[in-house]
Design a protein around this motif. Structure first.
Motif, PDB file in Angstrom:
ATOM      1  N   LEU A  62      45.063 -12.308  -0.817  1.00 18.42           N
ATOM      2  CA  LEU A  62      43.934 -12.588  -1.711  1.00 18.42           C
ATOM      3  C   LEU A  62      43.282 -11.315  -2.221  1.00 18.42           C
ATOM      4  O   LEU A  62      42.583 -11.337  -3.239  1.00 18.42           O
ATOM      5  CB  LEU A  62      42.889 -13.445  -0.990  1.00 18.42           C
ATOM      6  N   THR A  63      43.509 -10.210  -1.528  1.00 17.92           N
ATOM      7  CA  THR A  63      42.889  -8.942  -1.900  1.00 17.92           C
ATOM      8  C   THR A  63      43.827  -8.045  -2.705  1.00 17.92           C
ATOM      9  O   THR A  63      43.505  -6.883  -2.956  1.00 17.92           O
ATOM     10  CB  THR A  63      42.451  -8.195  -0.630  1.00 17.92           C
ATOM     11  N   ASP A  64      44.965  -8.575  -3.096  1.00 18.33           N
ATOM     12  CA  ASP A  64      45.976  -7.806  -3.821  1.00 18.33           C
ATOM     13  C   ASP A  64      46.048  -8.287  -5.271  1.00 18.33           C
ATOM     14  O   ASP A  64      45.885  -9.474  -5.546  1.00 18.33           O
ATOM     15  CB  ASP A  64      47.342  -7.993  -3.139  1.00 18.33           C
ATOM     16  N   TYR A  65      46.302  -7.360  -6.191  1.00 16.96           N
ATOM     17  CA  TYR A  65      46.424  -7.735  -7.605  1.00 16.96           C
ATOM     18  C   TYR A  65      47.462  -8.836  -7.799  1.00 16.96           C
ATOM     19  O   TYR A  65      47.266  -9.754  -8.602  1.00 16.96           O
ATOM     20  CB  TYR A  65      46.821  -6.506  -8.445  1.00 16.96           C
ATOM     21  N   ASP A 105      41.716 -10.560 -22.540  1.00 21.32           N
ATOM     22  CA  ASP A 105      42.805  -9.698 -22.079  1.00 21.32           C
ATOM     23  C   ASP A 105      43.205 -10.155 -20.678  1.00 21.32           C
ATOM     24  O   ASP A 105      42.744 -11.201 -20.204  1.00 21.32           O
ATOM     25  CB  ASP A 105      42.387  -8.217 -22.083  1.00 21.32           C
ATOM     26  N   SER A 106      44.054  -9.373 -20.027  1.00 21.86           N
ATOM     27  CA  SER A 106      44.497  -9.737 -18.679  1.00 21.86           C
ATOM     28  C   SER A 106      44.076  -8.679 -17.660  1.00 21.86           C
ATOM     29  O   SER A 106      44.746  -8.474 -16.652  1.00 21.86           O
ATOM     30  CB  SER A 106      46.018  -9.922 -18.651  1.00 21.86           C
ATOM     31  N   SER A 107      42.953  -8.007 -17.926  1.00 18.80           N
ATOM     32  CA  SER A 107      42.457  -6.990 -16.996  1.00 18.80           C
ATOM     33  C   SER A 107      41.951  -7.647 -15.717  1.00 18.80           C
ATOM     34  O   SER A 107      41.667  -8.849 -15.680  1.00 18.80           O
ATOM     35  CB  SER A 107      41.324  -6.192 -17.639  1.00 18.80           C
ATOM     36  N   ILE A 108      41.802  -6.863 -14.668  1.00 22.02           N
ATOM     37  CA  ILE A 108      41.314  -7.404 -13.404  1.00 22.02           C
ATOM     38  C   ILE A 108      39.895  -7.944 -13.562  1.00 22.02           C
ATOM     39  O   ILE A 108      39.534  -8.954 -12.948  1.00 22.02           O
ATOM     40  CB  ILE A 108      41.383  -6.339 -12.277  1.00 22.02           C
ATOM     41  N   HIS A 109      39.092  -7.321 -14.408  1.00 20.34           N
ATOM     42  CA  HIS A 109      37.720  -7.796 -14.624  1.00 20.34           C
ATOM     43  C   HIS A 109      37.736  -9.180 -15.280  1.00 20.34           C
ATOM     44  O   HIS A 109      36.965 -10.073 -14.894  1.00 20.34           O
ATOM     45  CB  HIS A 109      36.951  -6.797 -15.489  1.00 20.34           C
ATOM     46  N   THR A 110      38.624  -9.363 -16.256  1.00 18.31           N
ATOM     47  CA  THR A 110      38.755 -10.663 -16.912  1.00 18.31           C
ATOM     48  C   THR A 110      39.266 -11.711 -15.934  1.00 18.31           C
ATOM     49  O   THR A 110      38.767 -12.843 -15.894  1.00 18.31           O
ATOM     50  CB  THR A 110      39.702 -10.556 -18.122  1.00 18.31           C
ATOM     51  N   LYS A 111      40.242 -11.335 -15.126  1.00 17.55           N
ATOM     52  CA  LYS A 111      40.805 -12.287 -14.161  1.00 17.55           C
ATOM     53  C   LYS A 111      39.773 -12.717 -13.125  1.00 17.55           C
ATOM     54  O   LYS A 111      39.700 -13.893 -12.753  1.00 17.55           O
ATOM     55  CB  LYS A 111      42.026 -11.677 -13.475  1.00 17.55           C
ATOM     56  N   ARG A 138      34.735  -8.502  -1.750  1.00 21.89           N
ATOM     57  CA  ARG A 138      35.730  -7.473  -1.437  1.00 21.89           C
ATOM     58  C   ARG A 138      36.312  -6.872  -2.709  1.00 21.89           C
ATOM     59  O   ARG A 138      36.488  -5.659  -2.810  1.00 21.89           O
ATOM     60  CB  ARG A 138      36.826  -8.098  -0.565  1.00 21.89           C
ATOM     61  N   TRP A 139      36.603  -7.719  -3.697  1.00 20.88           N
ATOM     62  CA  TRP A 139      37.160  -7.222  -4.949  1.00 20.88           C
ATOM     63  C   TRP A 139      36.181  -6.303  -5.671  1.00 20.88           C
ATOM     64  O   TRP A 139      36.553  -5.234  -6.162  1.00 20.88           O
ATOM     65  CB  TRP A 139      37.557  -8.387  -5.860  1.00 20.88           C
TER      66      TRP A 139
END
Length: 241
Positions: A62-65, A105-111, A138-139
């Motif tokens: 859960l803590t991995d991209y 977009d598909s950035s981590i912030h968007t996800k 955690r993210w």
């Protein structure tokens, strides 16, 4: 020869704590006939429970991209393996949301924003919701959004303290006492943290059942770290050498 030994030692050390992934495809639950490219775990070990996310009691993947599954076509996003079992009502609400709020977009912030929005439209229990808050904490700590991370922990602590007033499983009771101690300390409530640690120690010593023996031994090794948690900023304590 000494240099070769050192290199081998480094390689072996990495290998013993490595995780590997493989590419896969799953059905897009929103757009019929579409596939989503995702990753599935291939190998990992018990060492994941000793990584720093243990202080939030949330763990790889859960803590991995790669543990965040995202569909390029529809924008549907969930944590790994959580694409199925969507109800008709949930699907309708999620489709409406994605139609009105297509991902930019598909950035981590968007996800992460999508995860929070879409899970709020799904029917999940209070324990799941609490774990979700801790995963988000955690993210955002990883992304150095410390204030936001600690806002999630503050919300999680409120839910944990409420849950501790009721009945729950032995495992969950131990987990929540430990988390309450960590979060209270990190949010500046040292006396409350000390009380939760005292209750945790008492509970760990009073349990006679073998059902949760492994978790009891795990927490017995882990809870002393709580003493080194400092208020504000990063949850993870700096331990003495």
């Amino acid at each position: 020869m000494q240099a070769i030994r050192l290199i081998l030692l480094m390689v072996l050390s990495f290998a013993t704590e490595a995780t590997t992934w493989g590419e896969s495809e799953v059905d897009d639950p929103i757009v019929e006939g579409e596939k989503c490219s995702v990753y599935e775990p291939l190998s990992y070990g018990g060492y994941i429970y000793n990584w720093p996310s243990k202080y939030d009691q949330v763990f790889w993947p859960l803590t991995d991209y790669n543990g965040i599954w995202f569909c390029e076509k529809s924008g549907f996003t969930s944590f790994i393996g959580d694409f199925s079992a969507l109800t008709v009502s949930e699907l309708a609400k999620i489709k409406k949301y994605l139609l009105e709020n297509p991902p930019k977009d598909s950035s981590i912030h968007t996800k992460l924003a999508l995860l929070e929005a879409l899970y709020s439209l799904r029917d999940t229990d209070t324990a799941f919701k609490n774990r979700l808050l801790r995963v988000f904490a955690r993210w955002h700590q990883h992304l150095e959004n410390y204030d936001k991370a600690n806002d999630y922990r503050r919300k999680a602590l409120a839910g944990i303290e409420l849950a501790l007033q009721g009945d729950m499983s032995e495992f969950k009771h131990l987990e929540y006492l430990y988390l309450a101690a960590n979060y209270s300390k990190q949010l500046g409530y040292k006396e409350a943290s000390d009380r939760y640690i005292s209750k945790l120690i008492s509970s760990l010593g009073n349990i006679k059942s073998e059902d949760n023996r492994g978790y009891i031994e795990y927490l017995q090794k882990l809870y002393p770290d709580t003493n080194y948690i400092e208020a504000g900023g990063v949850l993870d304590p700096v331990l003495p050498e």
